[in-house]
Design an enzyme around this catalytic site. Structure first.
Site, PDB file in Angstrom:
ATOM      1  N   SER A   1       1.185  -1.313   0.164  1.00  0.00           N
ATOM      2  CA  SER A   1      -0.185  -0.175  -0.515  1.00  0.00           C
ATOM      3  C   SER A   1       1.080   1.124  -0.248  1.00  0.00           C
ATOM      4  O   SER A   1       0.413   2.065   0.041  1.00  0.00           O
ATOM      5  CB  SER A   1      -1.013  -0.491   1.211  1.00  0.00           C
ATOM      6  OG  SER A   1      -0.315  -0.107   2.201  1.00  0.00           O
TER       7      SER A   1
ATOM      8  N   TYR B   1      11.420   2.243   0.373  1.00  0.00           N
ATOM      9  CA  TYR B   1      10.772   0.821   0.291  1.00  0.00           C
ATOM     10  C   TYR B   1       9.543   1.320  -0.531  1.00  0.00           C
ATOM     11  O   TYR B   1       9.905   0.617  -1.884  1.00  0.00           O
ATOM     12  CB  TYR B   1      10.023   0.871   1.792  1.00  0.00           C
ATOM     13  CG  TYR B   1       8.902  -0.467   2.056  1.00  0.00           C
ATOM     14  CD1 TYR B   1       9.945  -1.646   1.906  1.00  0.00           C
ATOM     15  CD2 TYR B   1       8.335  -0.084   2.086  1.00  0.00           C
ATOM     16  CE1 TYR B   1       8.999  -2.700   1.756  1.00  0.00           C
ATOM     17  CE2 TYR B   1       6.786  -0.989   1.828  1.00  0.00           C
ATOM     18  CZ  TYR B   1       7.457  -2.688   1.722  1.00  0.00           C
ATOM     19  OH  TYR B   1       6.466  -3.622   2.150  1.00  0.00           O
TER      20      TYR B   1
ATOM     21  N   ASN C   1       3.812   6.511  17.605  1.00  0.00           N
ATOM     22  CA  ASN C   1       4.168   7.115  17.612  1.00  0.00           C
ATOM     23  C   ASN C   1       3.647   8.642  16.819  1.00  0.00           C
ATOM     24  O   ASN C   1       2.821   7.741  15.851  1.00  0.00           O
ATOM     25  CB  ASN C   1       4.997   6.821  15.536  1.00  0.00           C
ATOM     26  CG  ASN C   1       6.302   5.972  15.947  1.00  0.00           C
ATOM     27  OD1 ASN C   1       7.156   5.960  17.254  1.00  0.00           O
ATOM     28  ND2 ASN C   1       6.426   4.656  15.399  1.00  0.00           N
TER      29      ASN C   1
ATOM     30  N   ARG D   1      -5.060   2.975   9.272  1.00  0.00           N
ATOM     31  CA  ARG D   1      -4.458   1.684   8.468  1.00  0.00           C
ATOM     32  C   ARG D   1      -5.704   0.536   8.084  1.00  0.00           C
ATOM     33  O   ARG D   1      -6.380   0.630   9.140  1.00  0.00           O
ATOM     34  CB  ARG D   1      -3.676   0.958   9.464  1.00  0.00           C
ATOM     35  CG  ARG D   1      -2.201   2.368   9.448  1.00  0.00           C
ATOM     36  CD  ARG D   1      -1.577   2.259   8.232  1.00  0.00           C
ATOM     37  NE  ARG D   1       0.040   2.921   7.699  1.00  0.00           N
ATOM     38  CZ  ARG D   1       0.514   4.032   8.293  1.00  0.00           C
ATOM     39  NH1 ARG D   1      -1.018   4.617   7.852  1.00  0.00           N
ATOM     40  NH2 ARG D   1       1.287   5.216   7.746  1.00  0.00           N
TER      41      ARG D   1
END
Ligand code: NAD
Length: 349
Positions: free
Chosen positions: A145, A168, A229, A236
């Site tokens: 994603s 990434y 964090n 998500r």
């Protein structure tokens, strides 16, 4: 009663087994693919260099599937950065490749972009080249994603990606570009699966680059501090491992025109904030360890490269492949929690 596409596929595979190559088979997702394929009577080649995967994951699969099924698995310790190793593994006669091997983690890629590139891009091209040279028709691979990058729209639809926000993410976007080029140039059929935050048994809780869920399970069980964090409102689309296994198997045998290449979202289509996730995990762990019920989180800075919100539109994979997630986030968390509690209690004794 109508069977789901996945139930039908499982029957078909039992009747007509295929020979599968799973790369990254000692890792979290790879070991779960390996386990399901062996349970379904499939012969499987399993490749891994044990960089972030573990032999104990393979041992776990072996003890779960039993010796008869394990006899159908051939494990090869090898590195996808080595072209010869990729060629060798594909010379064993393979019908379908499920390519999972890569270095995960956005922060790892920011700290060391070269290693991420070598494994995730050069290693990917090595595997893809070896696959087309060996005449393999179907190459399914782990995308992410993260390719949606800075695209602000929700839910995420496959056609509209943004600028990658980390090395990434760039490596996964490159995978999709190469897969499409190899389809057009050499006729190999590829399906990229854009996983959205996968969780479940055998996901590694250790190390600086562990994902949030296994880290939180481990911290709650060991009575260590749990960190978020940012403000915890980051969200998500968390996806249980069994749904990801289903997507891979469906993609492995889906009918396609030659030289087709596609990428699909693989998720649940549910959005959960980190604050909500923490409460859900704490409540699940507290079912088995009541002392966890009162634990609080510690907030710290946002991490660079992290996307703020993520939610998948899963209509394409549902319509094209018959994907039907078997587990919601809550159902997946219940299974995952029991697994971590049992595993970690036994290692702490
Ligand atoms: P993992 O680290 O548990 O598994 C990756 C496996 O690949 C490990 O066993 C590792 O040893 C192996 N590997 C790494 N470099 C290799 C190399 N050069 N040669 C051979 N083997 C190598 O991670 P995972 O969560 O199981 O991820 C599997 C795939 O799914 C990866 O491609 C990852 O980028 C992708 N993905 C995962 C998630 C997630 O939420 N877990 C989300 C999006 C995409």
């Amino acid at each position: 009663m109508d069977l789901s596409a996945f139930e039908e596929l499982k029957l078909e595979l039992r009747e007509t087994p295929r020979r599968w190559l799973v790369t990254g088979a000692a890792g979290f997702i790879g070991s779960n693919l390996l386990e399901t394929l062996l349970r379904l009577g499939q012969p499987v080649l399993a490749l891994d260099n044990l960089a972030t995967g573990h032999r104990h994951n393979l041992d776990d699969v072996r003890s779960l599937v039993g010796e008869d099924a394990w006899a159908r698995c051939e494990f090869i310790e090898g590195d996808i950065r080595d072209q010869e190793a990729c060629r060798d593994v594909l010379s064993h006669g393979v019908d379908i490749v499920l390519h999972q091997a890569a270095l995960g983690s956005v922060p790892r890629s920011i700290a060391d972009p070269v290693s991420t590139h070598e494994c995730n891009v050069s290693g990917f091209v090595n595997m893809l080249t070896a696959a087309k040279d060996a005449g393999i028709k179907r190459f399914v691979y782990a995308s992410s994603s993260s390719v949606y990058g800075d695209d602000p729209n929700l839910p995420k639809v496959e056609e509209r990606t943004g600028n990658p926000l980390s090395p990434y993410a760039a490596s996964k976007a490159m995978n999709e570009t190469y897969a499409a080029v190899f389809g057009r140039t050499y006729g190999i059929q590829t399906i990229g699966l854009r996983y959205f935050n996968v969780f479940g048994r055998r996901q590694d809780p250790e190390g600086a680059y562990a994902a949030v869920m296994p880290k939180w399970f481990a911290s709650l069980i060991r009575d260590e501090e749990v960190f978020i964090n940012g403000d915890g409102e980051t969200s998500r689309d968390f996806c249980y491992i069994d749904n990801v296994v289903q997507a891979n198997l469906l993609a492995g045998v889906a009918k396609m025109e030659s030289d087709d290449s596609r990428a699909y979202n693989v998720a649940c289509g549910e959005r959960t904030t980190l604050n909500e996730l923490f409460s859900l995990i704490r409540d699940r762990v507290a079912v088995e360890l009541p002392e966890a019920a009162t634990r609080e989180v510690v907030y710290r800075d946002f991490r660079p490269g992290d996307v703020r919100h993520s939610l998948a539109d899963t209509r394409a994979i549902v319509n094209d492949l018959g994907y039907a997630p078997s587990h919601s986030v809550g159902e997946g968390l219940a299974e995952t929690s029991s697994w971590y509690v049992e595993k970690m209690k036994s290692t702490m004794q």
